[in-house]
Design an enzyme around this catalytic site. Structure first.
Site, PDB file in Angstrom:
ATOM      1  N   ARG A 131     -10.813  -7.567  27.655  1.00 33.72           N
ATOM      2  CA  ARG A 131     -11.050  -7.301  26.236  1.00 33.72           C
ATOM      3  C   ARG A 131     -12.504  -7.647  25.915  1.00 33.72           C
TER       4      ARG A 131
ATOM      5  N   TYR B  49       1.450   0.647  18.089  1.00 34.16           N
ATOM      6  CA  TYR B  49       0.384   0.190  17.178  1.00 34.16           C
ATOM      7  C   TYR B  49      -0.806   1.134  17.239  1.00 34.16           C
ATOM      8  N   SER B  50      -1.334   1.377  18.449  1.00 33.29           N
ATOM      9  CA  SER B  50      -2.552   2.195  18.520  1.00 33.29           C
ATOM     10  C   SER B  50      -2.278   3.642  18.128  1.00 33.29           C
TER      11      SER B  50
ATOM     12  N   ILE C   3       0.823  -1.218   0.000  1.00 35.22           N
ATOM     13  CA  ILE C   3       0.000   0.000   0.000  1.00 35.22           C
ATOM     14  C   ILE C   3       0.858   1.268   0.000  1.00 35.22           C
TER      15      ILE C   3
ATOM     16  N   ALA D 191      -2.559  -3.558   7.432  1.00 34.07           N
ATOM     17  CA  ALA D 191      -1.876  -2.906   8.553  1.00 34.07           C
ATOM     18  C   ALA D 191      -0.935  -3.907   9.195  1.00 34.07           C
TER      19      ALA D 191
ATOM     20  N   TYR E 127      10.174 -14.295  21.925  1.00 33.22           N
ATOM     21  CA  TYR E 127       9.713 -14.741  23.235  1.00 33.22           C
ATOM     22  C   TYR E 127      10.810 -15.390  24.080  1.00 33.22           C
TER      23      TYR E 127
ATOM     24  N   THR F 176       3.785   1.400   7.539  1.00 36.02           N
ATOM     25  CA  THR F 176       2.620   0.733   6.925  1.00 36.02           C
ATOM     26  C   THR F 176       1.321   1.442   7.302  1.00 36.02           C
TER      27      THR F 176
ATOM     28  N   LYS G 291      -2.461   3.674  14.393  1.00 33.80           N
ATOM     29  CA  LYS G 291      -3.850   3.602  13.914  1.00 33.80           C
ATOM     30  C   LYS G 291      -4.554   4.947  14.155  1.00 33.80           C
TER      31      LYS G 291
ATOM     32  N   THR H  91      -9.489   0.583  14.979  1.00 36.38           N
ATOM     33  CA  THR H  91      -9.544  -0.245  16.183  1.00 36.38           C
ATOM     34  C   THR H  91     -10.010   0.551  17.390  1.00 36.38           C
ATOM     35  N   ASP H  92     -10.550  -0.146  18.389  1.00 33.36           N
ATOM     36  CA  ASP H  92     -10.928   0.527  19.639  1.00 33.36           C
ATOM     37  C   ASP H  92      -9.700   0.991  20.431  1.00 33.36           C
ATOM     38  N   GLU H  93      -8.511   0.462  20.080  1.00 34.72           N
ATOM     39  CA  GLU H  93      -7.316   0.807  20.874  1.00 34.72           C
ATOM     40  C   GLU H  93      -6.944   2.282  20.763  1.00 34.72           C
TER      41      GLU H  93
ATOM     42  N   PRO I  88       1.651 -18.305  27.846  1.00 33.21           N
ATOM     43  CA  PRO I  88       2.226 -17.108  28.485  1.00 33.21           C
ATOM     44  C   PRO I  88       1.172 -16.039  28.785  1.00 33.21           C
TER      45      PRO I  88
HETATM   46  P1  NAD Z   1      -3.638  -9.186  10.034  1.00 36.17           P
HETATM   47  O1  NAD Z   1      -2.310  -8.859  10.613  1.00 36.17           O
HETATM   48  O2  NAD Z   1      -4.191 -10.549  10.190  1.00 36.17           O
HETATM   49  O3  NAD Z   1      -3.621  -8.896   8.450  1.00 36.17           O
HETATM   50  C1  NAD Z   1      -3.038  -7.755   7.909  1.00 36.17           C
HETATM   51  C2  NAD Z   1      -2.933  -7.952   6.405  1.00 36.17           C
HETATM   52  O4  NAD Z   1      -2.372  -6.758   5.849  1.00 36.17           O
HETATM   53  C3  NAD Z   1      -2.041  -9.111   5.987  1.00 36.17           C
HETATM   54  O5  NAD Z   1      -2.659  -9.860   4.972  1.00 36.17           O
HETATM   55  C4  NAD Z   1      -0.787  -8.427   5.465  1.00 36.17           C
HETATM   56  O6  NAD Z   1      -0.108  -9.176   4.474  1.00 36.17           O
HETATM   57  C5  NAD Z   1      -1.354  -7.129   4.925  1.00 36.17           C
HETATM   58  N1  NAD Z   1      -0.361  -6.052   4.866  1.00 36.17           N
HETATM   59  C6  NAD Z   1       0.477  -5.648   5.851  1.00 36.17           C
HETATM   60  N2  NAD Z   1       1.252  -4.648   5.427  1.00 36.17           N
HETATM   61  C7  NAD Z   1       0.875  -4.397   4.133  1.00 36.17           C
HETATM   62  C8  NAD Z   1       1.309  -3.468   3.152  1.00 36.17           C
HETATM   63  N3  NAD Z   1       2.296  -2.591   3.401  1.00 36.17           N
HETATM   64  N4  NAD Z   1       0.709  -3.472   1.946  1.00 36.17           N
HETATM   65  C9  NAD Z   1      -0.289  -4.359   1.676  1.00 36.17           C
HETATM   66  N5  NAD Z   1      -0.710  -5.274   2.566  1.00 36.17           N
HETATM   67  C10 NAD Z   1      -0.139  -5.298   3.781  1.00 36.17           C
HETATM   68  O7  NAD Z   1      -4.624  -8.086  10.593  1.00 36.17           O
HETATM   69  P2  NAD Z   1      -6.149  -8.220  11.081  1.00 36.17           P
HETATM   70  O8  NAD Z   1      -6.175  -8.671  12.472  1.00 36.17           O
HETATM   71  O9  NAD Z   1      -6.912  -8.936  10.048  1.00 36.17           O
HETATM   72  O10 NAD Z   1      -6.566  -6.664  11.078  1.00 36.17           O
HETATM   73  C11 NAD Z   1      -7.018  -6.048   9.875  1.00 36.17           C
HETATM   74  C12 NAD Z   1      -7.347  -4.600  10.164  1.00 36.17           C
HETATM   75  O11 NAD Z   1      -8.349  -4.526  11.157  1.00 36.17           O
HETATM   76  C13 NAD Z   1      -6.162  -3.801  10.691  1.00 36.17           C
HETATM   77  O12 NAD Z   1      -6.220  -2.508  10.119  1.00 36.17           O
HETATM   78  C14 NAD Z   1      -6.396  -3.735  12.201  1.00 36.17           C
HETATM   79  O13 NAD Z   1      -5.847  -2.566  12.738  1.00 36.17           O
HETATM   80  C15 NAD Z   1      -7.907  -3.720  12.258  1.00 36.17           C
HETATM   81  N6  NAD Z   1      -8.514  -4.306  13.472  1.00 36.17           N
HETATM   82  C16 NAD Z   1      -8.139  -5.560  13.911  1.00 36.17           C
HETATM   83  C17 NAD Z   1      -8.782  -6.106  15.027  1.00 36.17           C
HETATM   84  C18 NAD Z   1      -8.439  -7.490  15.526  1.00 36.17           C
HETATM   85  O14 NAD Z   1      -8.925  -7.895  16.584  1.00 36.17           O
HETATM   86  N7  NAD Z   1      -7.639  -8.283  14.819  1.00 36.17           N
HETATM   87  C19 NAD Z   1      -9.767  -5.376  15.703  1.00 36.17           C
HETATM   88  C20 NAD Z   1     -10.089  -4.084  15.239  1.00 36.17           C
HETATM   89  C21 NAD Z   1      -9.471  -3.571  14.111  1.00 36.17           C
HETATM   90  O1  DAU Z   2      -8.929  -4.232  20.403  1.00 27.75           O
HETATM   91  C1  DAU Z   2      -8.672  -4.457  19.053  1.00 27.75           C
HETATM   92  C2  DAU Z   2      -7.266  -4.970  18.894  1.00 27.75           C
HETATM   93  O2  DAU Z   2      -7.269  -6.312  19.375  1.00 27.75           O
HETATM   94  C3  DAU Z   2      -6.765  -4.932  17.449  1.00 27.75           C
HETATM   95  O3  DAU Z   2      -6.699  -3.595  17.031  1.00 27.75           O
HETATM   96  C4  DAU Z   2      -5.385  -5.587  17.330  1.00 27.75           C
HETATM   97  O4  DAU Z   2      -4.981  -5.621  15.978  1.00 27.75           O
HETATM   98  C5  DAU Z   2      -5.489  -6.991  17.876  1.00 27.75           C
HETATM   99  O5  DAU Z   2      -4.213  -7.604  17.851  1.00 27.75           O
HETATM  100  C6  DAU Z   2      -6.037  -6.992  19.304  1.00 27.75           C
HETATM  101  O6  DAU Z   2      -5.087  -6.399  20.229  1.00 27.75           O
HETATM  102  P1  DAU Z   2      -4.777  -7.040  21.663  1.00 27.75           P
HETATM  103  O7  DAU Z   2      -3.427  -6.597  22.078  1.00 27.75           O
HETATM  104  O8  DAU Z   2      -5.902  -6.840  22.593  1.00 27.75           O
HETATM  105  O9  DAU Z   2      -4.775  -8.617  21.243  1.00 27.75           O
HETATM  106  P2  DAU Z   2      -3.810  -9.829  21.650  1.00 27.75           P
HETATM  107  O10 DAU Z   2      -4.453 -11.070  21.113  1.00 27.75           O
HETATM  108  O11 DAU Z   2      -2.389  -9.571  21.312  1.00 27.75           O
HETATM  109  O12 DAU Z   2      -3.936  -9.849  23.239  1.00 27.75           O
HETATM  110  C7  DAU Z   2      -5.186  -9.993  23.888  1.00 27.75           C
HETATM  111  C8  DAU Z   2      -4.940  -9.886  25.383  1.00 27.75           C
HETATM  112  O13 DAU Z   2      -4.211 -11.043  25.815  1.00 27.75           O
HETATM  113  C9  DAU Z   2      -4.092  -8.692  25.781  1.00 27.75           C
HETATM  114  O14 DAU Z   2      -4.551  -8.196  27.039  1.00 27.75           O
HETATM  115  C10 DAU Z   2      -2.689  -9.265  25.922  1.00 27.75           C
HETATM  116  C11 DAU Z   2      -2.944 -10.684  26.394  1.00 27.75           C
HETATM  117  N1  DAU Z   2      -1.967 -11.703  25.942  1.00 27.75           N
HETATM  118  C12 DAU Z   2      -1.707 -11.779  24.616  1.00 27.75           C
HETATM  119  C13 DAU Z   2      -0.826 -12.716  24.131  1.00 27.75           C
HETATM  120  C14 DAU Z   2      -0.506 -12.806  22.658  1.00 27.75           C
HETATM  121  C15 DAU Z   2      -1.399 -12.575  26.857  1.00 27.75           C
HETATM  122  O15 DAU Z   2      -1.669 -12.516  28.066  1.00 27.75           O
HETATM  123  N2  DAU Z   2      -0.518 -13.500  26.383  1.00 27.75           N
HETATM  124  C16 DAU Z   2      -0.198 -13.608  25.057  1.00 27.75           C
HETATM  125  O16 DAU Z   2       0.635 -14.472  24.686  1.00 27.75           O
END
Ligand code: NAD
Ligand code: DAU
Length: 357
Positions: free
Chosen positions: A227, A163-164, A67, A90, A354, A107, A167, A137-139, A218
């Site tokens: 969450r 990250y947040s 992108i 992202a 890790y 990115t 965003k 995202t809500d973050e 972990p």
């Molecule tokens: P993900 O990490 O699973 O997927 C991200 C995708 O973006 C991948 O396919 C990756 O190859 C692509 N990508 C990364 N950098 C790129 C670049 N420079 N150009 C083109 N493609 C690229 O992410 P996800 O969890 O599916 O999240 C998708 C979107 O939703 C993100 O914007 C994230 O901030 C938002 N979001 C995620 C969550 C969640 O819980 N996962 C919640 C709220 C919002």
């Molecule tokens: O709230 C929306 C967000 O949710 C998205 O914008 C992000 O892209 C997505 O990754 C997610 O963020 P979190 O940081 O909340 O998700 P994660 O799965 O990494 O972690 C969820 C919770 O669990 C958080 O409080 C951290 C904790 N955690 C996570 C991992 C990976 C652990 O305790 N151990 C772990 O190994």
């Protein structure tokens, strides 16, 4: 169908990722008269195996690209007469953003800016029937206390992680392109998603994978962070509704009204996985390992999804118990998918990341 006969041409960025693949699948199947172009760089998180079931559909096109690549995005708009963008691409993992904040700025901020600039240039003579949908995202709202407050669309931005912060910056750029140039946009801010095809660095798939393989679980800090979990297909449904019926220049919060402390959630996952593997339910509790907390770990996220319910009639369709059951079953039935994404480069990165946990 030739390209001229499509009613709309939509670029979905990040369509090979977790949420993006569900959005692409929904749009390709539900709207055969739309052309859906999946623009994805295929980073470690992008996987075309997520879209095997729709890859041969006549209204679907995959383009491998970044992108941030101005000429590639320009060519895409020029060649396909793009009239909609659903922007999900992202870097999405908070822990990675702590290790490599610059990648997240590049990115998530510059990539979004590049898309906005190209869309604005191509659409500026006629913004009607054009839409830039930015998936956020809500973050961006920061962290809540342990009380009954919720994030609404009016909550001030207060991001804490790289990250947040990235965003939040991208959200601001989207709004600035509307206020300055008139670009039509919608933004949605969603809570934590779970379901099939999520990369196993995130809590739920990582823990399912580790329980199955009897590896440590972990838990960051005391496991008391909260969450608000939403099944990914319900997020994709919300995106569909907002894309078609959302008001221009509006923000919609999306959430599950489904708050869990991490440790309570982990216990549910353990029981569900144990049950499916024929182990005594709860026996994998012994794998729980409390580790150093995530730096700047946000205490609690919780979304008020009243606006999208009242305006668009969206509500989560799945109860959490049903969603987690489906999710656990999917990962256990799709061990090959998990093995593929946890092998090779990712495995090496994971071990390095890790070693201190
Ligand atoms: P993900 O990490 O699973 O997927 C991200 C995708 O973006 C991948 O396919 C990756 O190859 C692509 N990508 C990364 N950098 C790129 C670049 N420079 N150009 C083109 N493609 C690229 O992410 P996800 O969890 O599916 O999240 C998708 C979107 O939703 C993100 O914007 C994230 O901030 C938002 N979001 C995620 C969550 C969640 O819980 N996962 C919640 C709220 C919002
Ligand atoms: O709230 C929306 C967000 O949710 C998205 O914008 C992000 O892209 C997505 O990754 C997610 O963020 P979190 O940081 O909340 O998700 P994660 O799965 O990494 O972690 C969820 C919770 O669990 C958080 O409080 C951290 C904790 N955690 C996570 C991992 C990976 C652990 O305790 N151990 C772990 O190994």
């Amino acid at each position: 169908m030739s390209k001229e006969t499509f009613k709309r041409t939509i670029v979905v960025t990040g369509g090979a990722g977790f949420i993006g693949s569900h959005v692409v699948r929904l749009f390709v199947n539900k709207y055969p008269d739309y052309k859906i172009i999946n623009l994805d760089k295929l980073t470690y998180a992008g996987n075309l195996a997520n879209l095997k079931d729709i890859e041969d559909k006549p209204n679907y096109l995959f383009v491998k690209g970044d992108i941030c690549d101005e000429s590639l995005v320009n060519n895409l708009f020029a060649e396909h007469k793009v009239d909609g963008v659903i922007h999900l691409a992202a870097e999405s993992h908070v822990d990675r953003s702590i290790k490599d904040p610059f990648l997240f700025a590049k990115t998530n901020v510059l990539g979004t800016l590049n898309l906005l600039q190209v869309a604005k240039e191509y659409w500026k003579d006629d913004f009607s029937n054009k839409l830039f949908y930015h998936v956020s995202t809500d973050e961006v709202y920061g962290a809540l206390e342990f009380d009954d407050t919720l994030f609404t669309e009016e909550t001030s931005y207060d991001p804490h992680s790289p990250y947040s912060a990235s965003k939040a910056a991208s959200d601001h750029f989207v709004r600035a392109y509307h206020d300055t140039y008139g670009l039509p946009y919608v933004i949605s801010n969603c809570s934590n998603n779970y379901g099939p095809y999520q990369f196993p660095e995130k809590l739920i798939p990582l823990f399912i994978h580790n329980i199955r393989n009897k590896k440590p679980l972990p838990v960051y800090g005391k496991g008391e962070n909260v969450r608000d979990w939403l099944y990914v297909v319900d997020h994709a449904r919300a995106i569909d509704m907002i894309f078609h019926k959302g008001r221009i220049a509006e923000t919609y919060n999306i959430g599950g009204f489904n708050e869990w402390t991490n440790i309570d959630l982990i216990k549910v996952i353990i029981k569900t996985v144990d049950k499916h593997l024929g182990r005594p339910e709860g026996s994998s509790d012994s794998l729980i390992t409390y580790v150093t907390d995530r730096a700047g770990h946000d205490l609690r996220y919780a979304i008020d999804a009243t606006k999208i319910k009242n305006e668009l009639g969206w509500e989560p369709s799945l109860q959490f118990e049903e969603g987690i059951e489906k999710t656990v079953k999917w990962y256990l039935d799709n061990q090959e998918w998990l093995d593929n994404v946890t092998s090779g480069d990712y495995q090496r990165y994971y071990e390095e990341m890790y070693t201190d946990r």
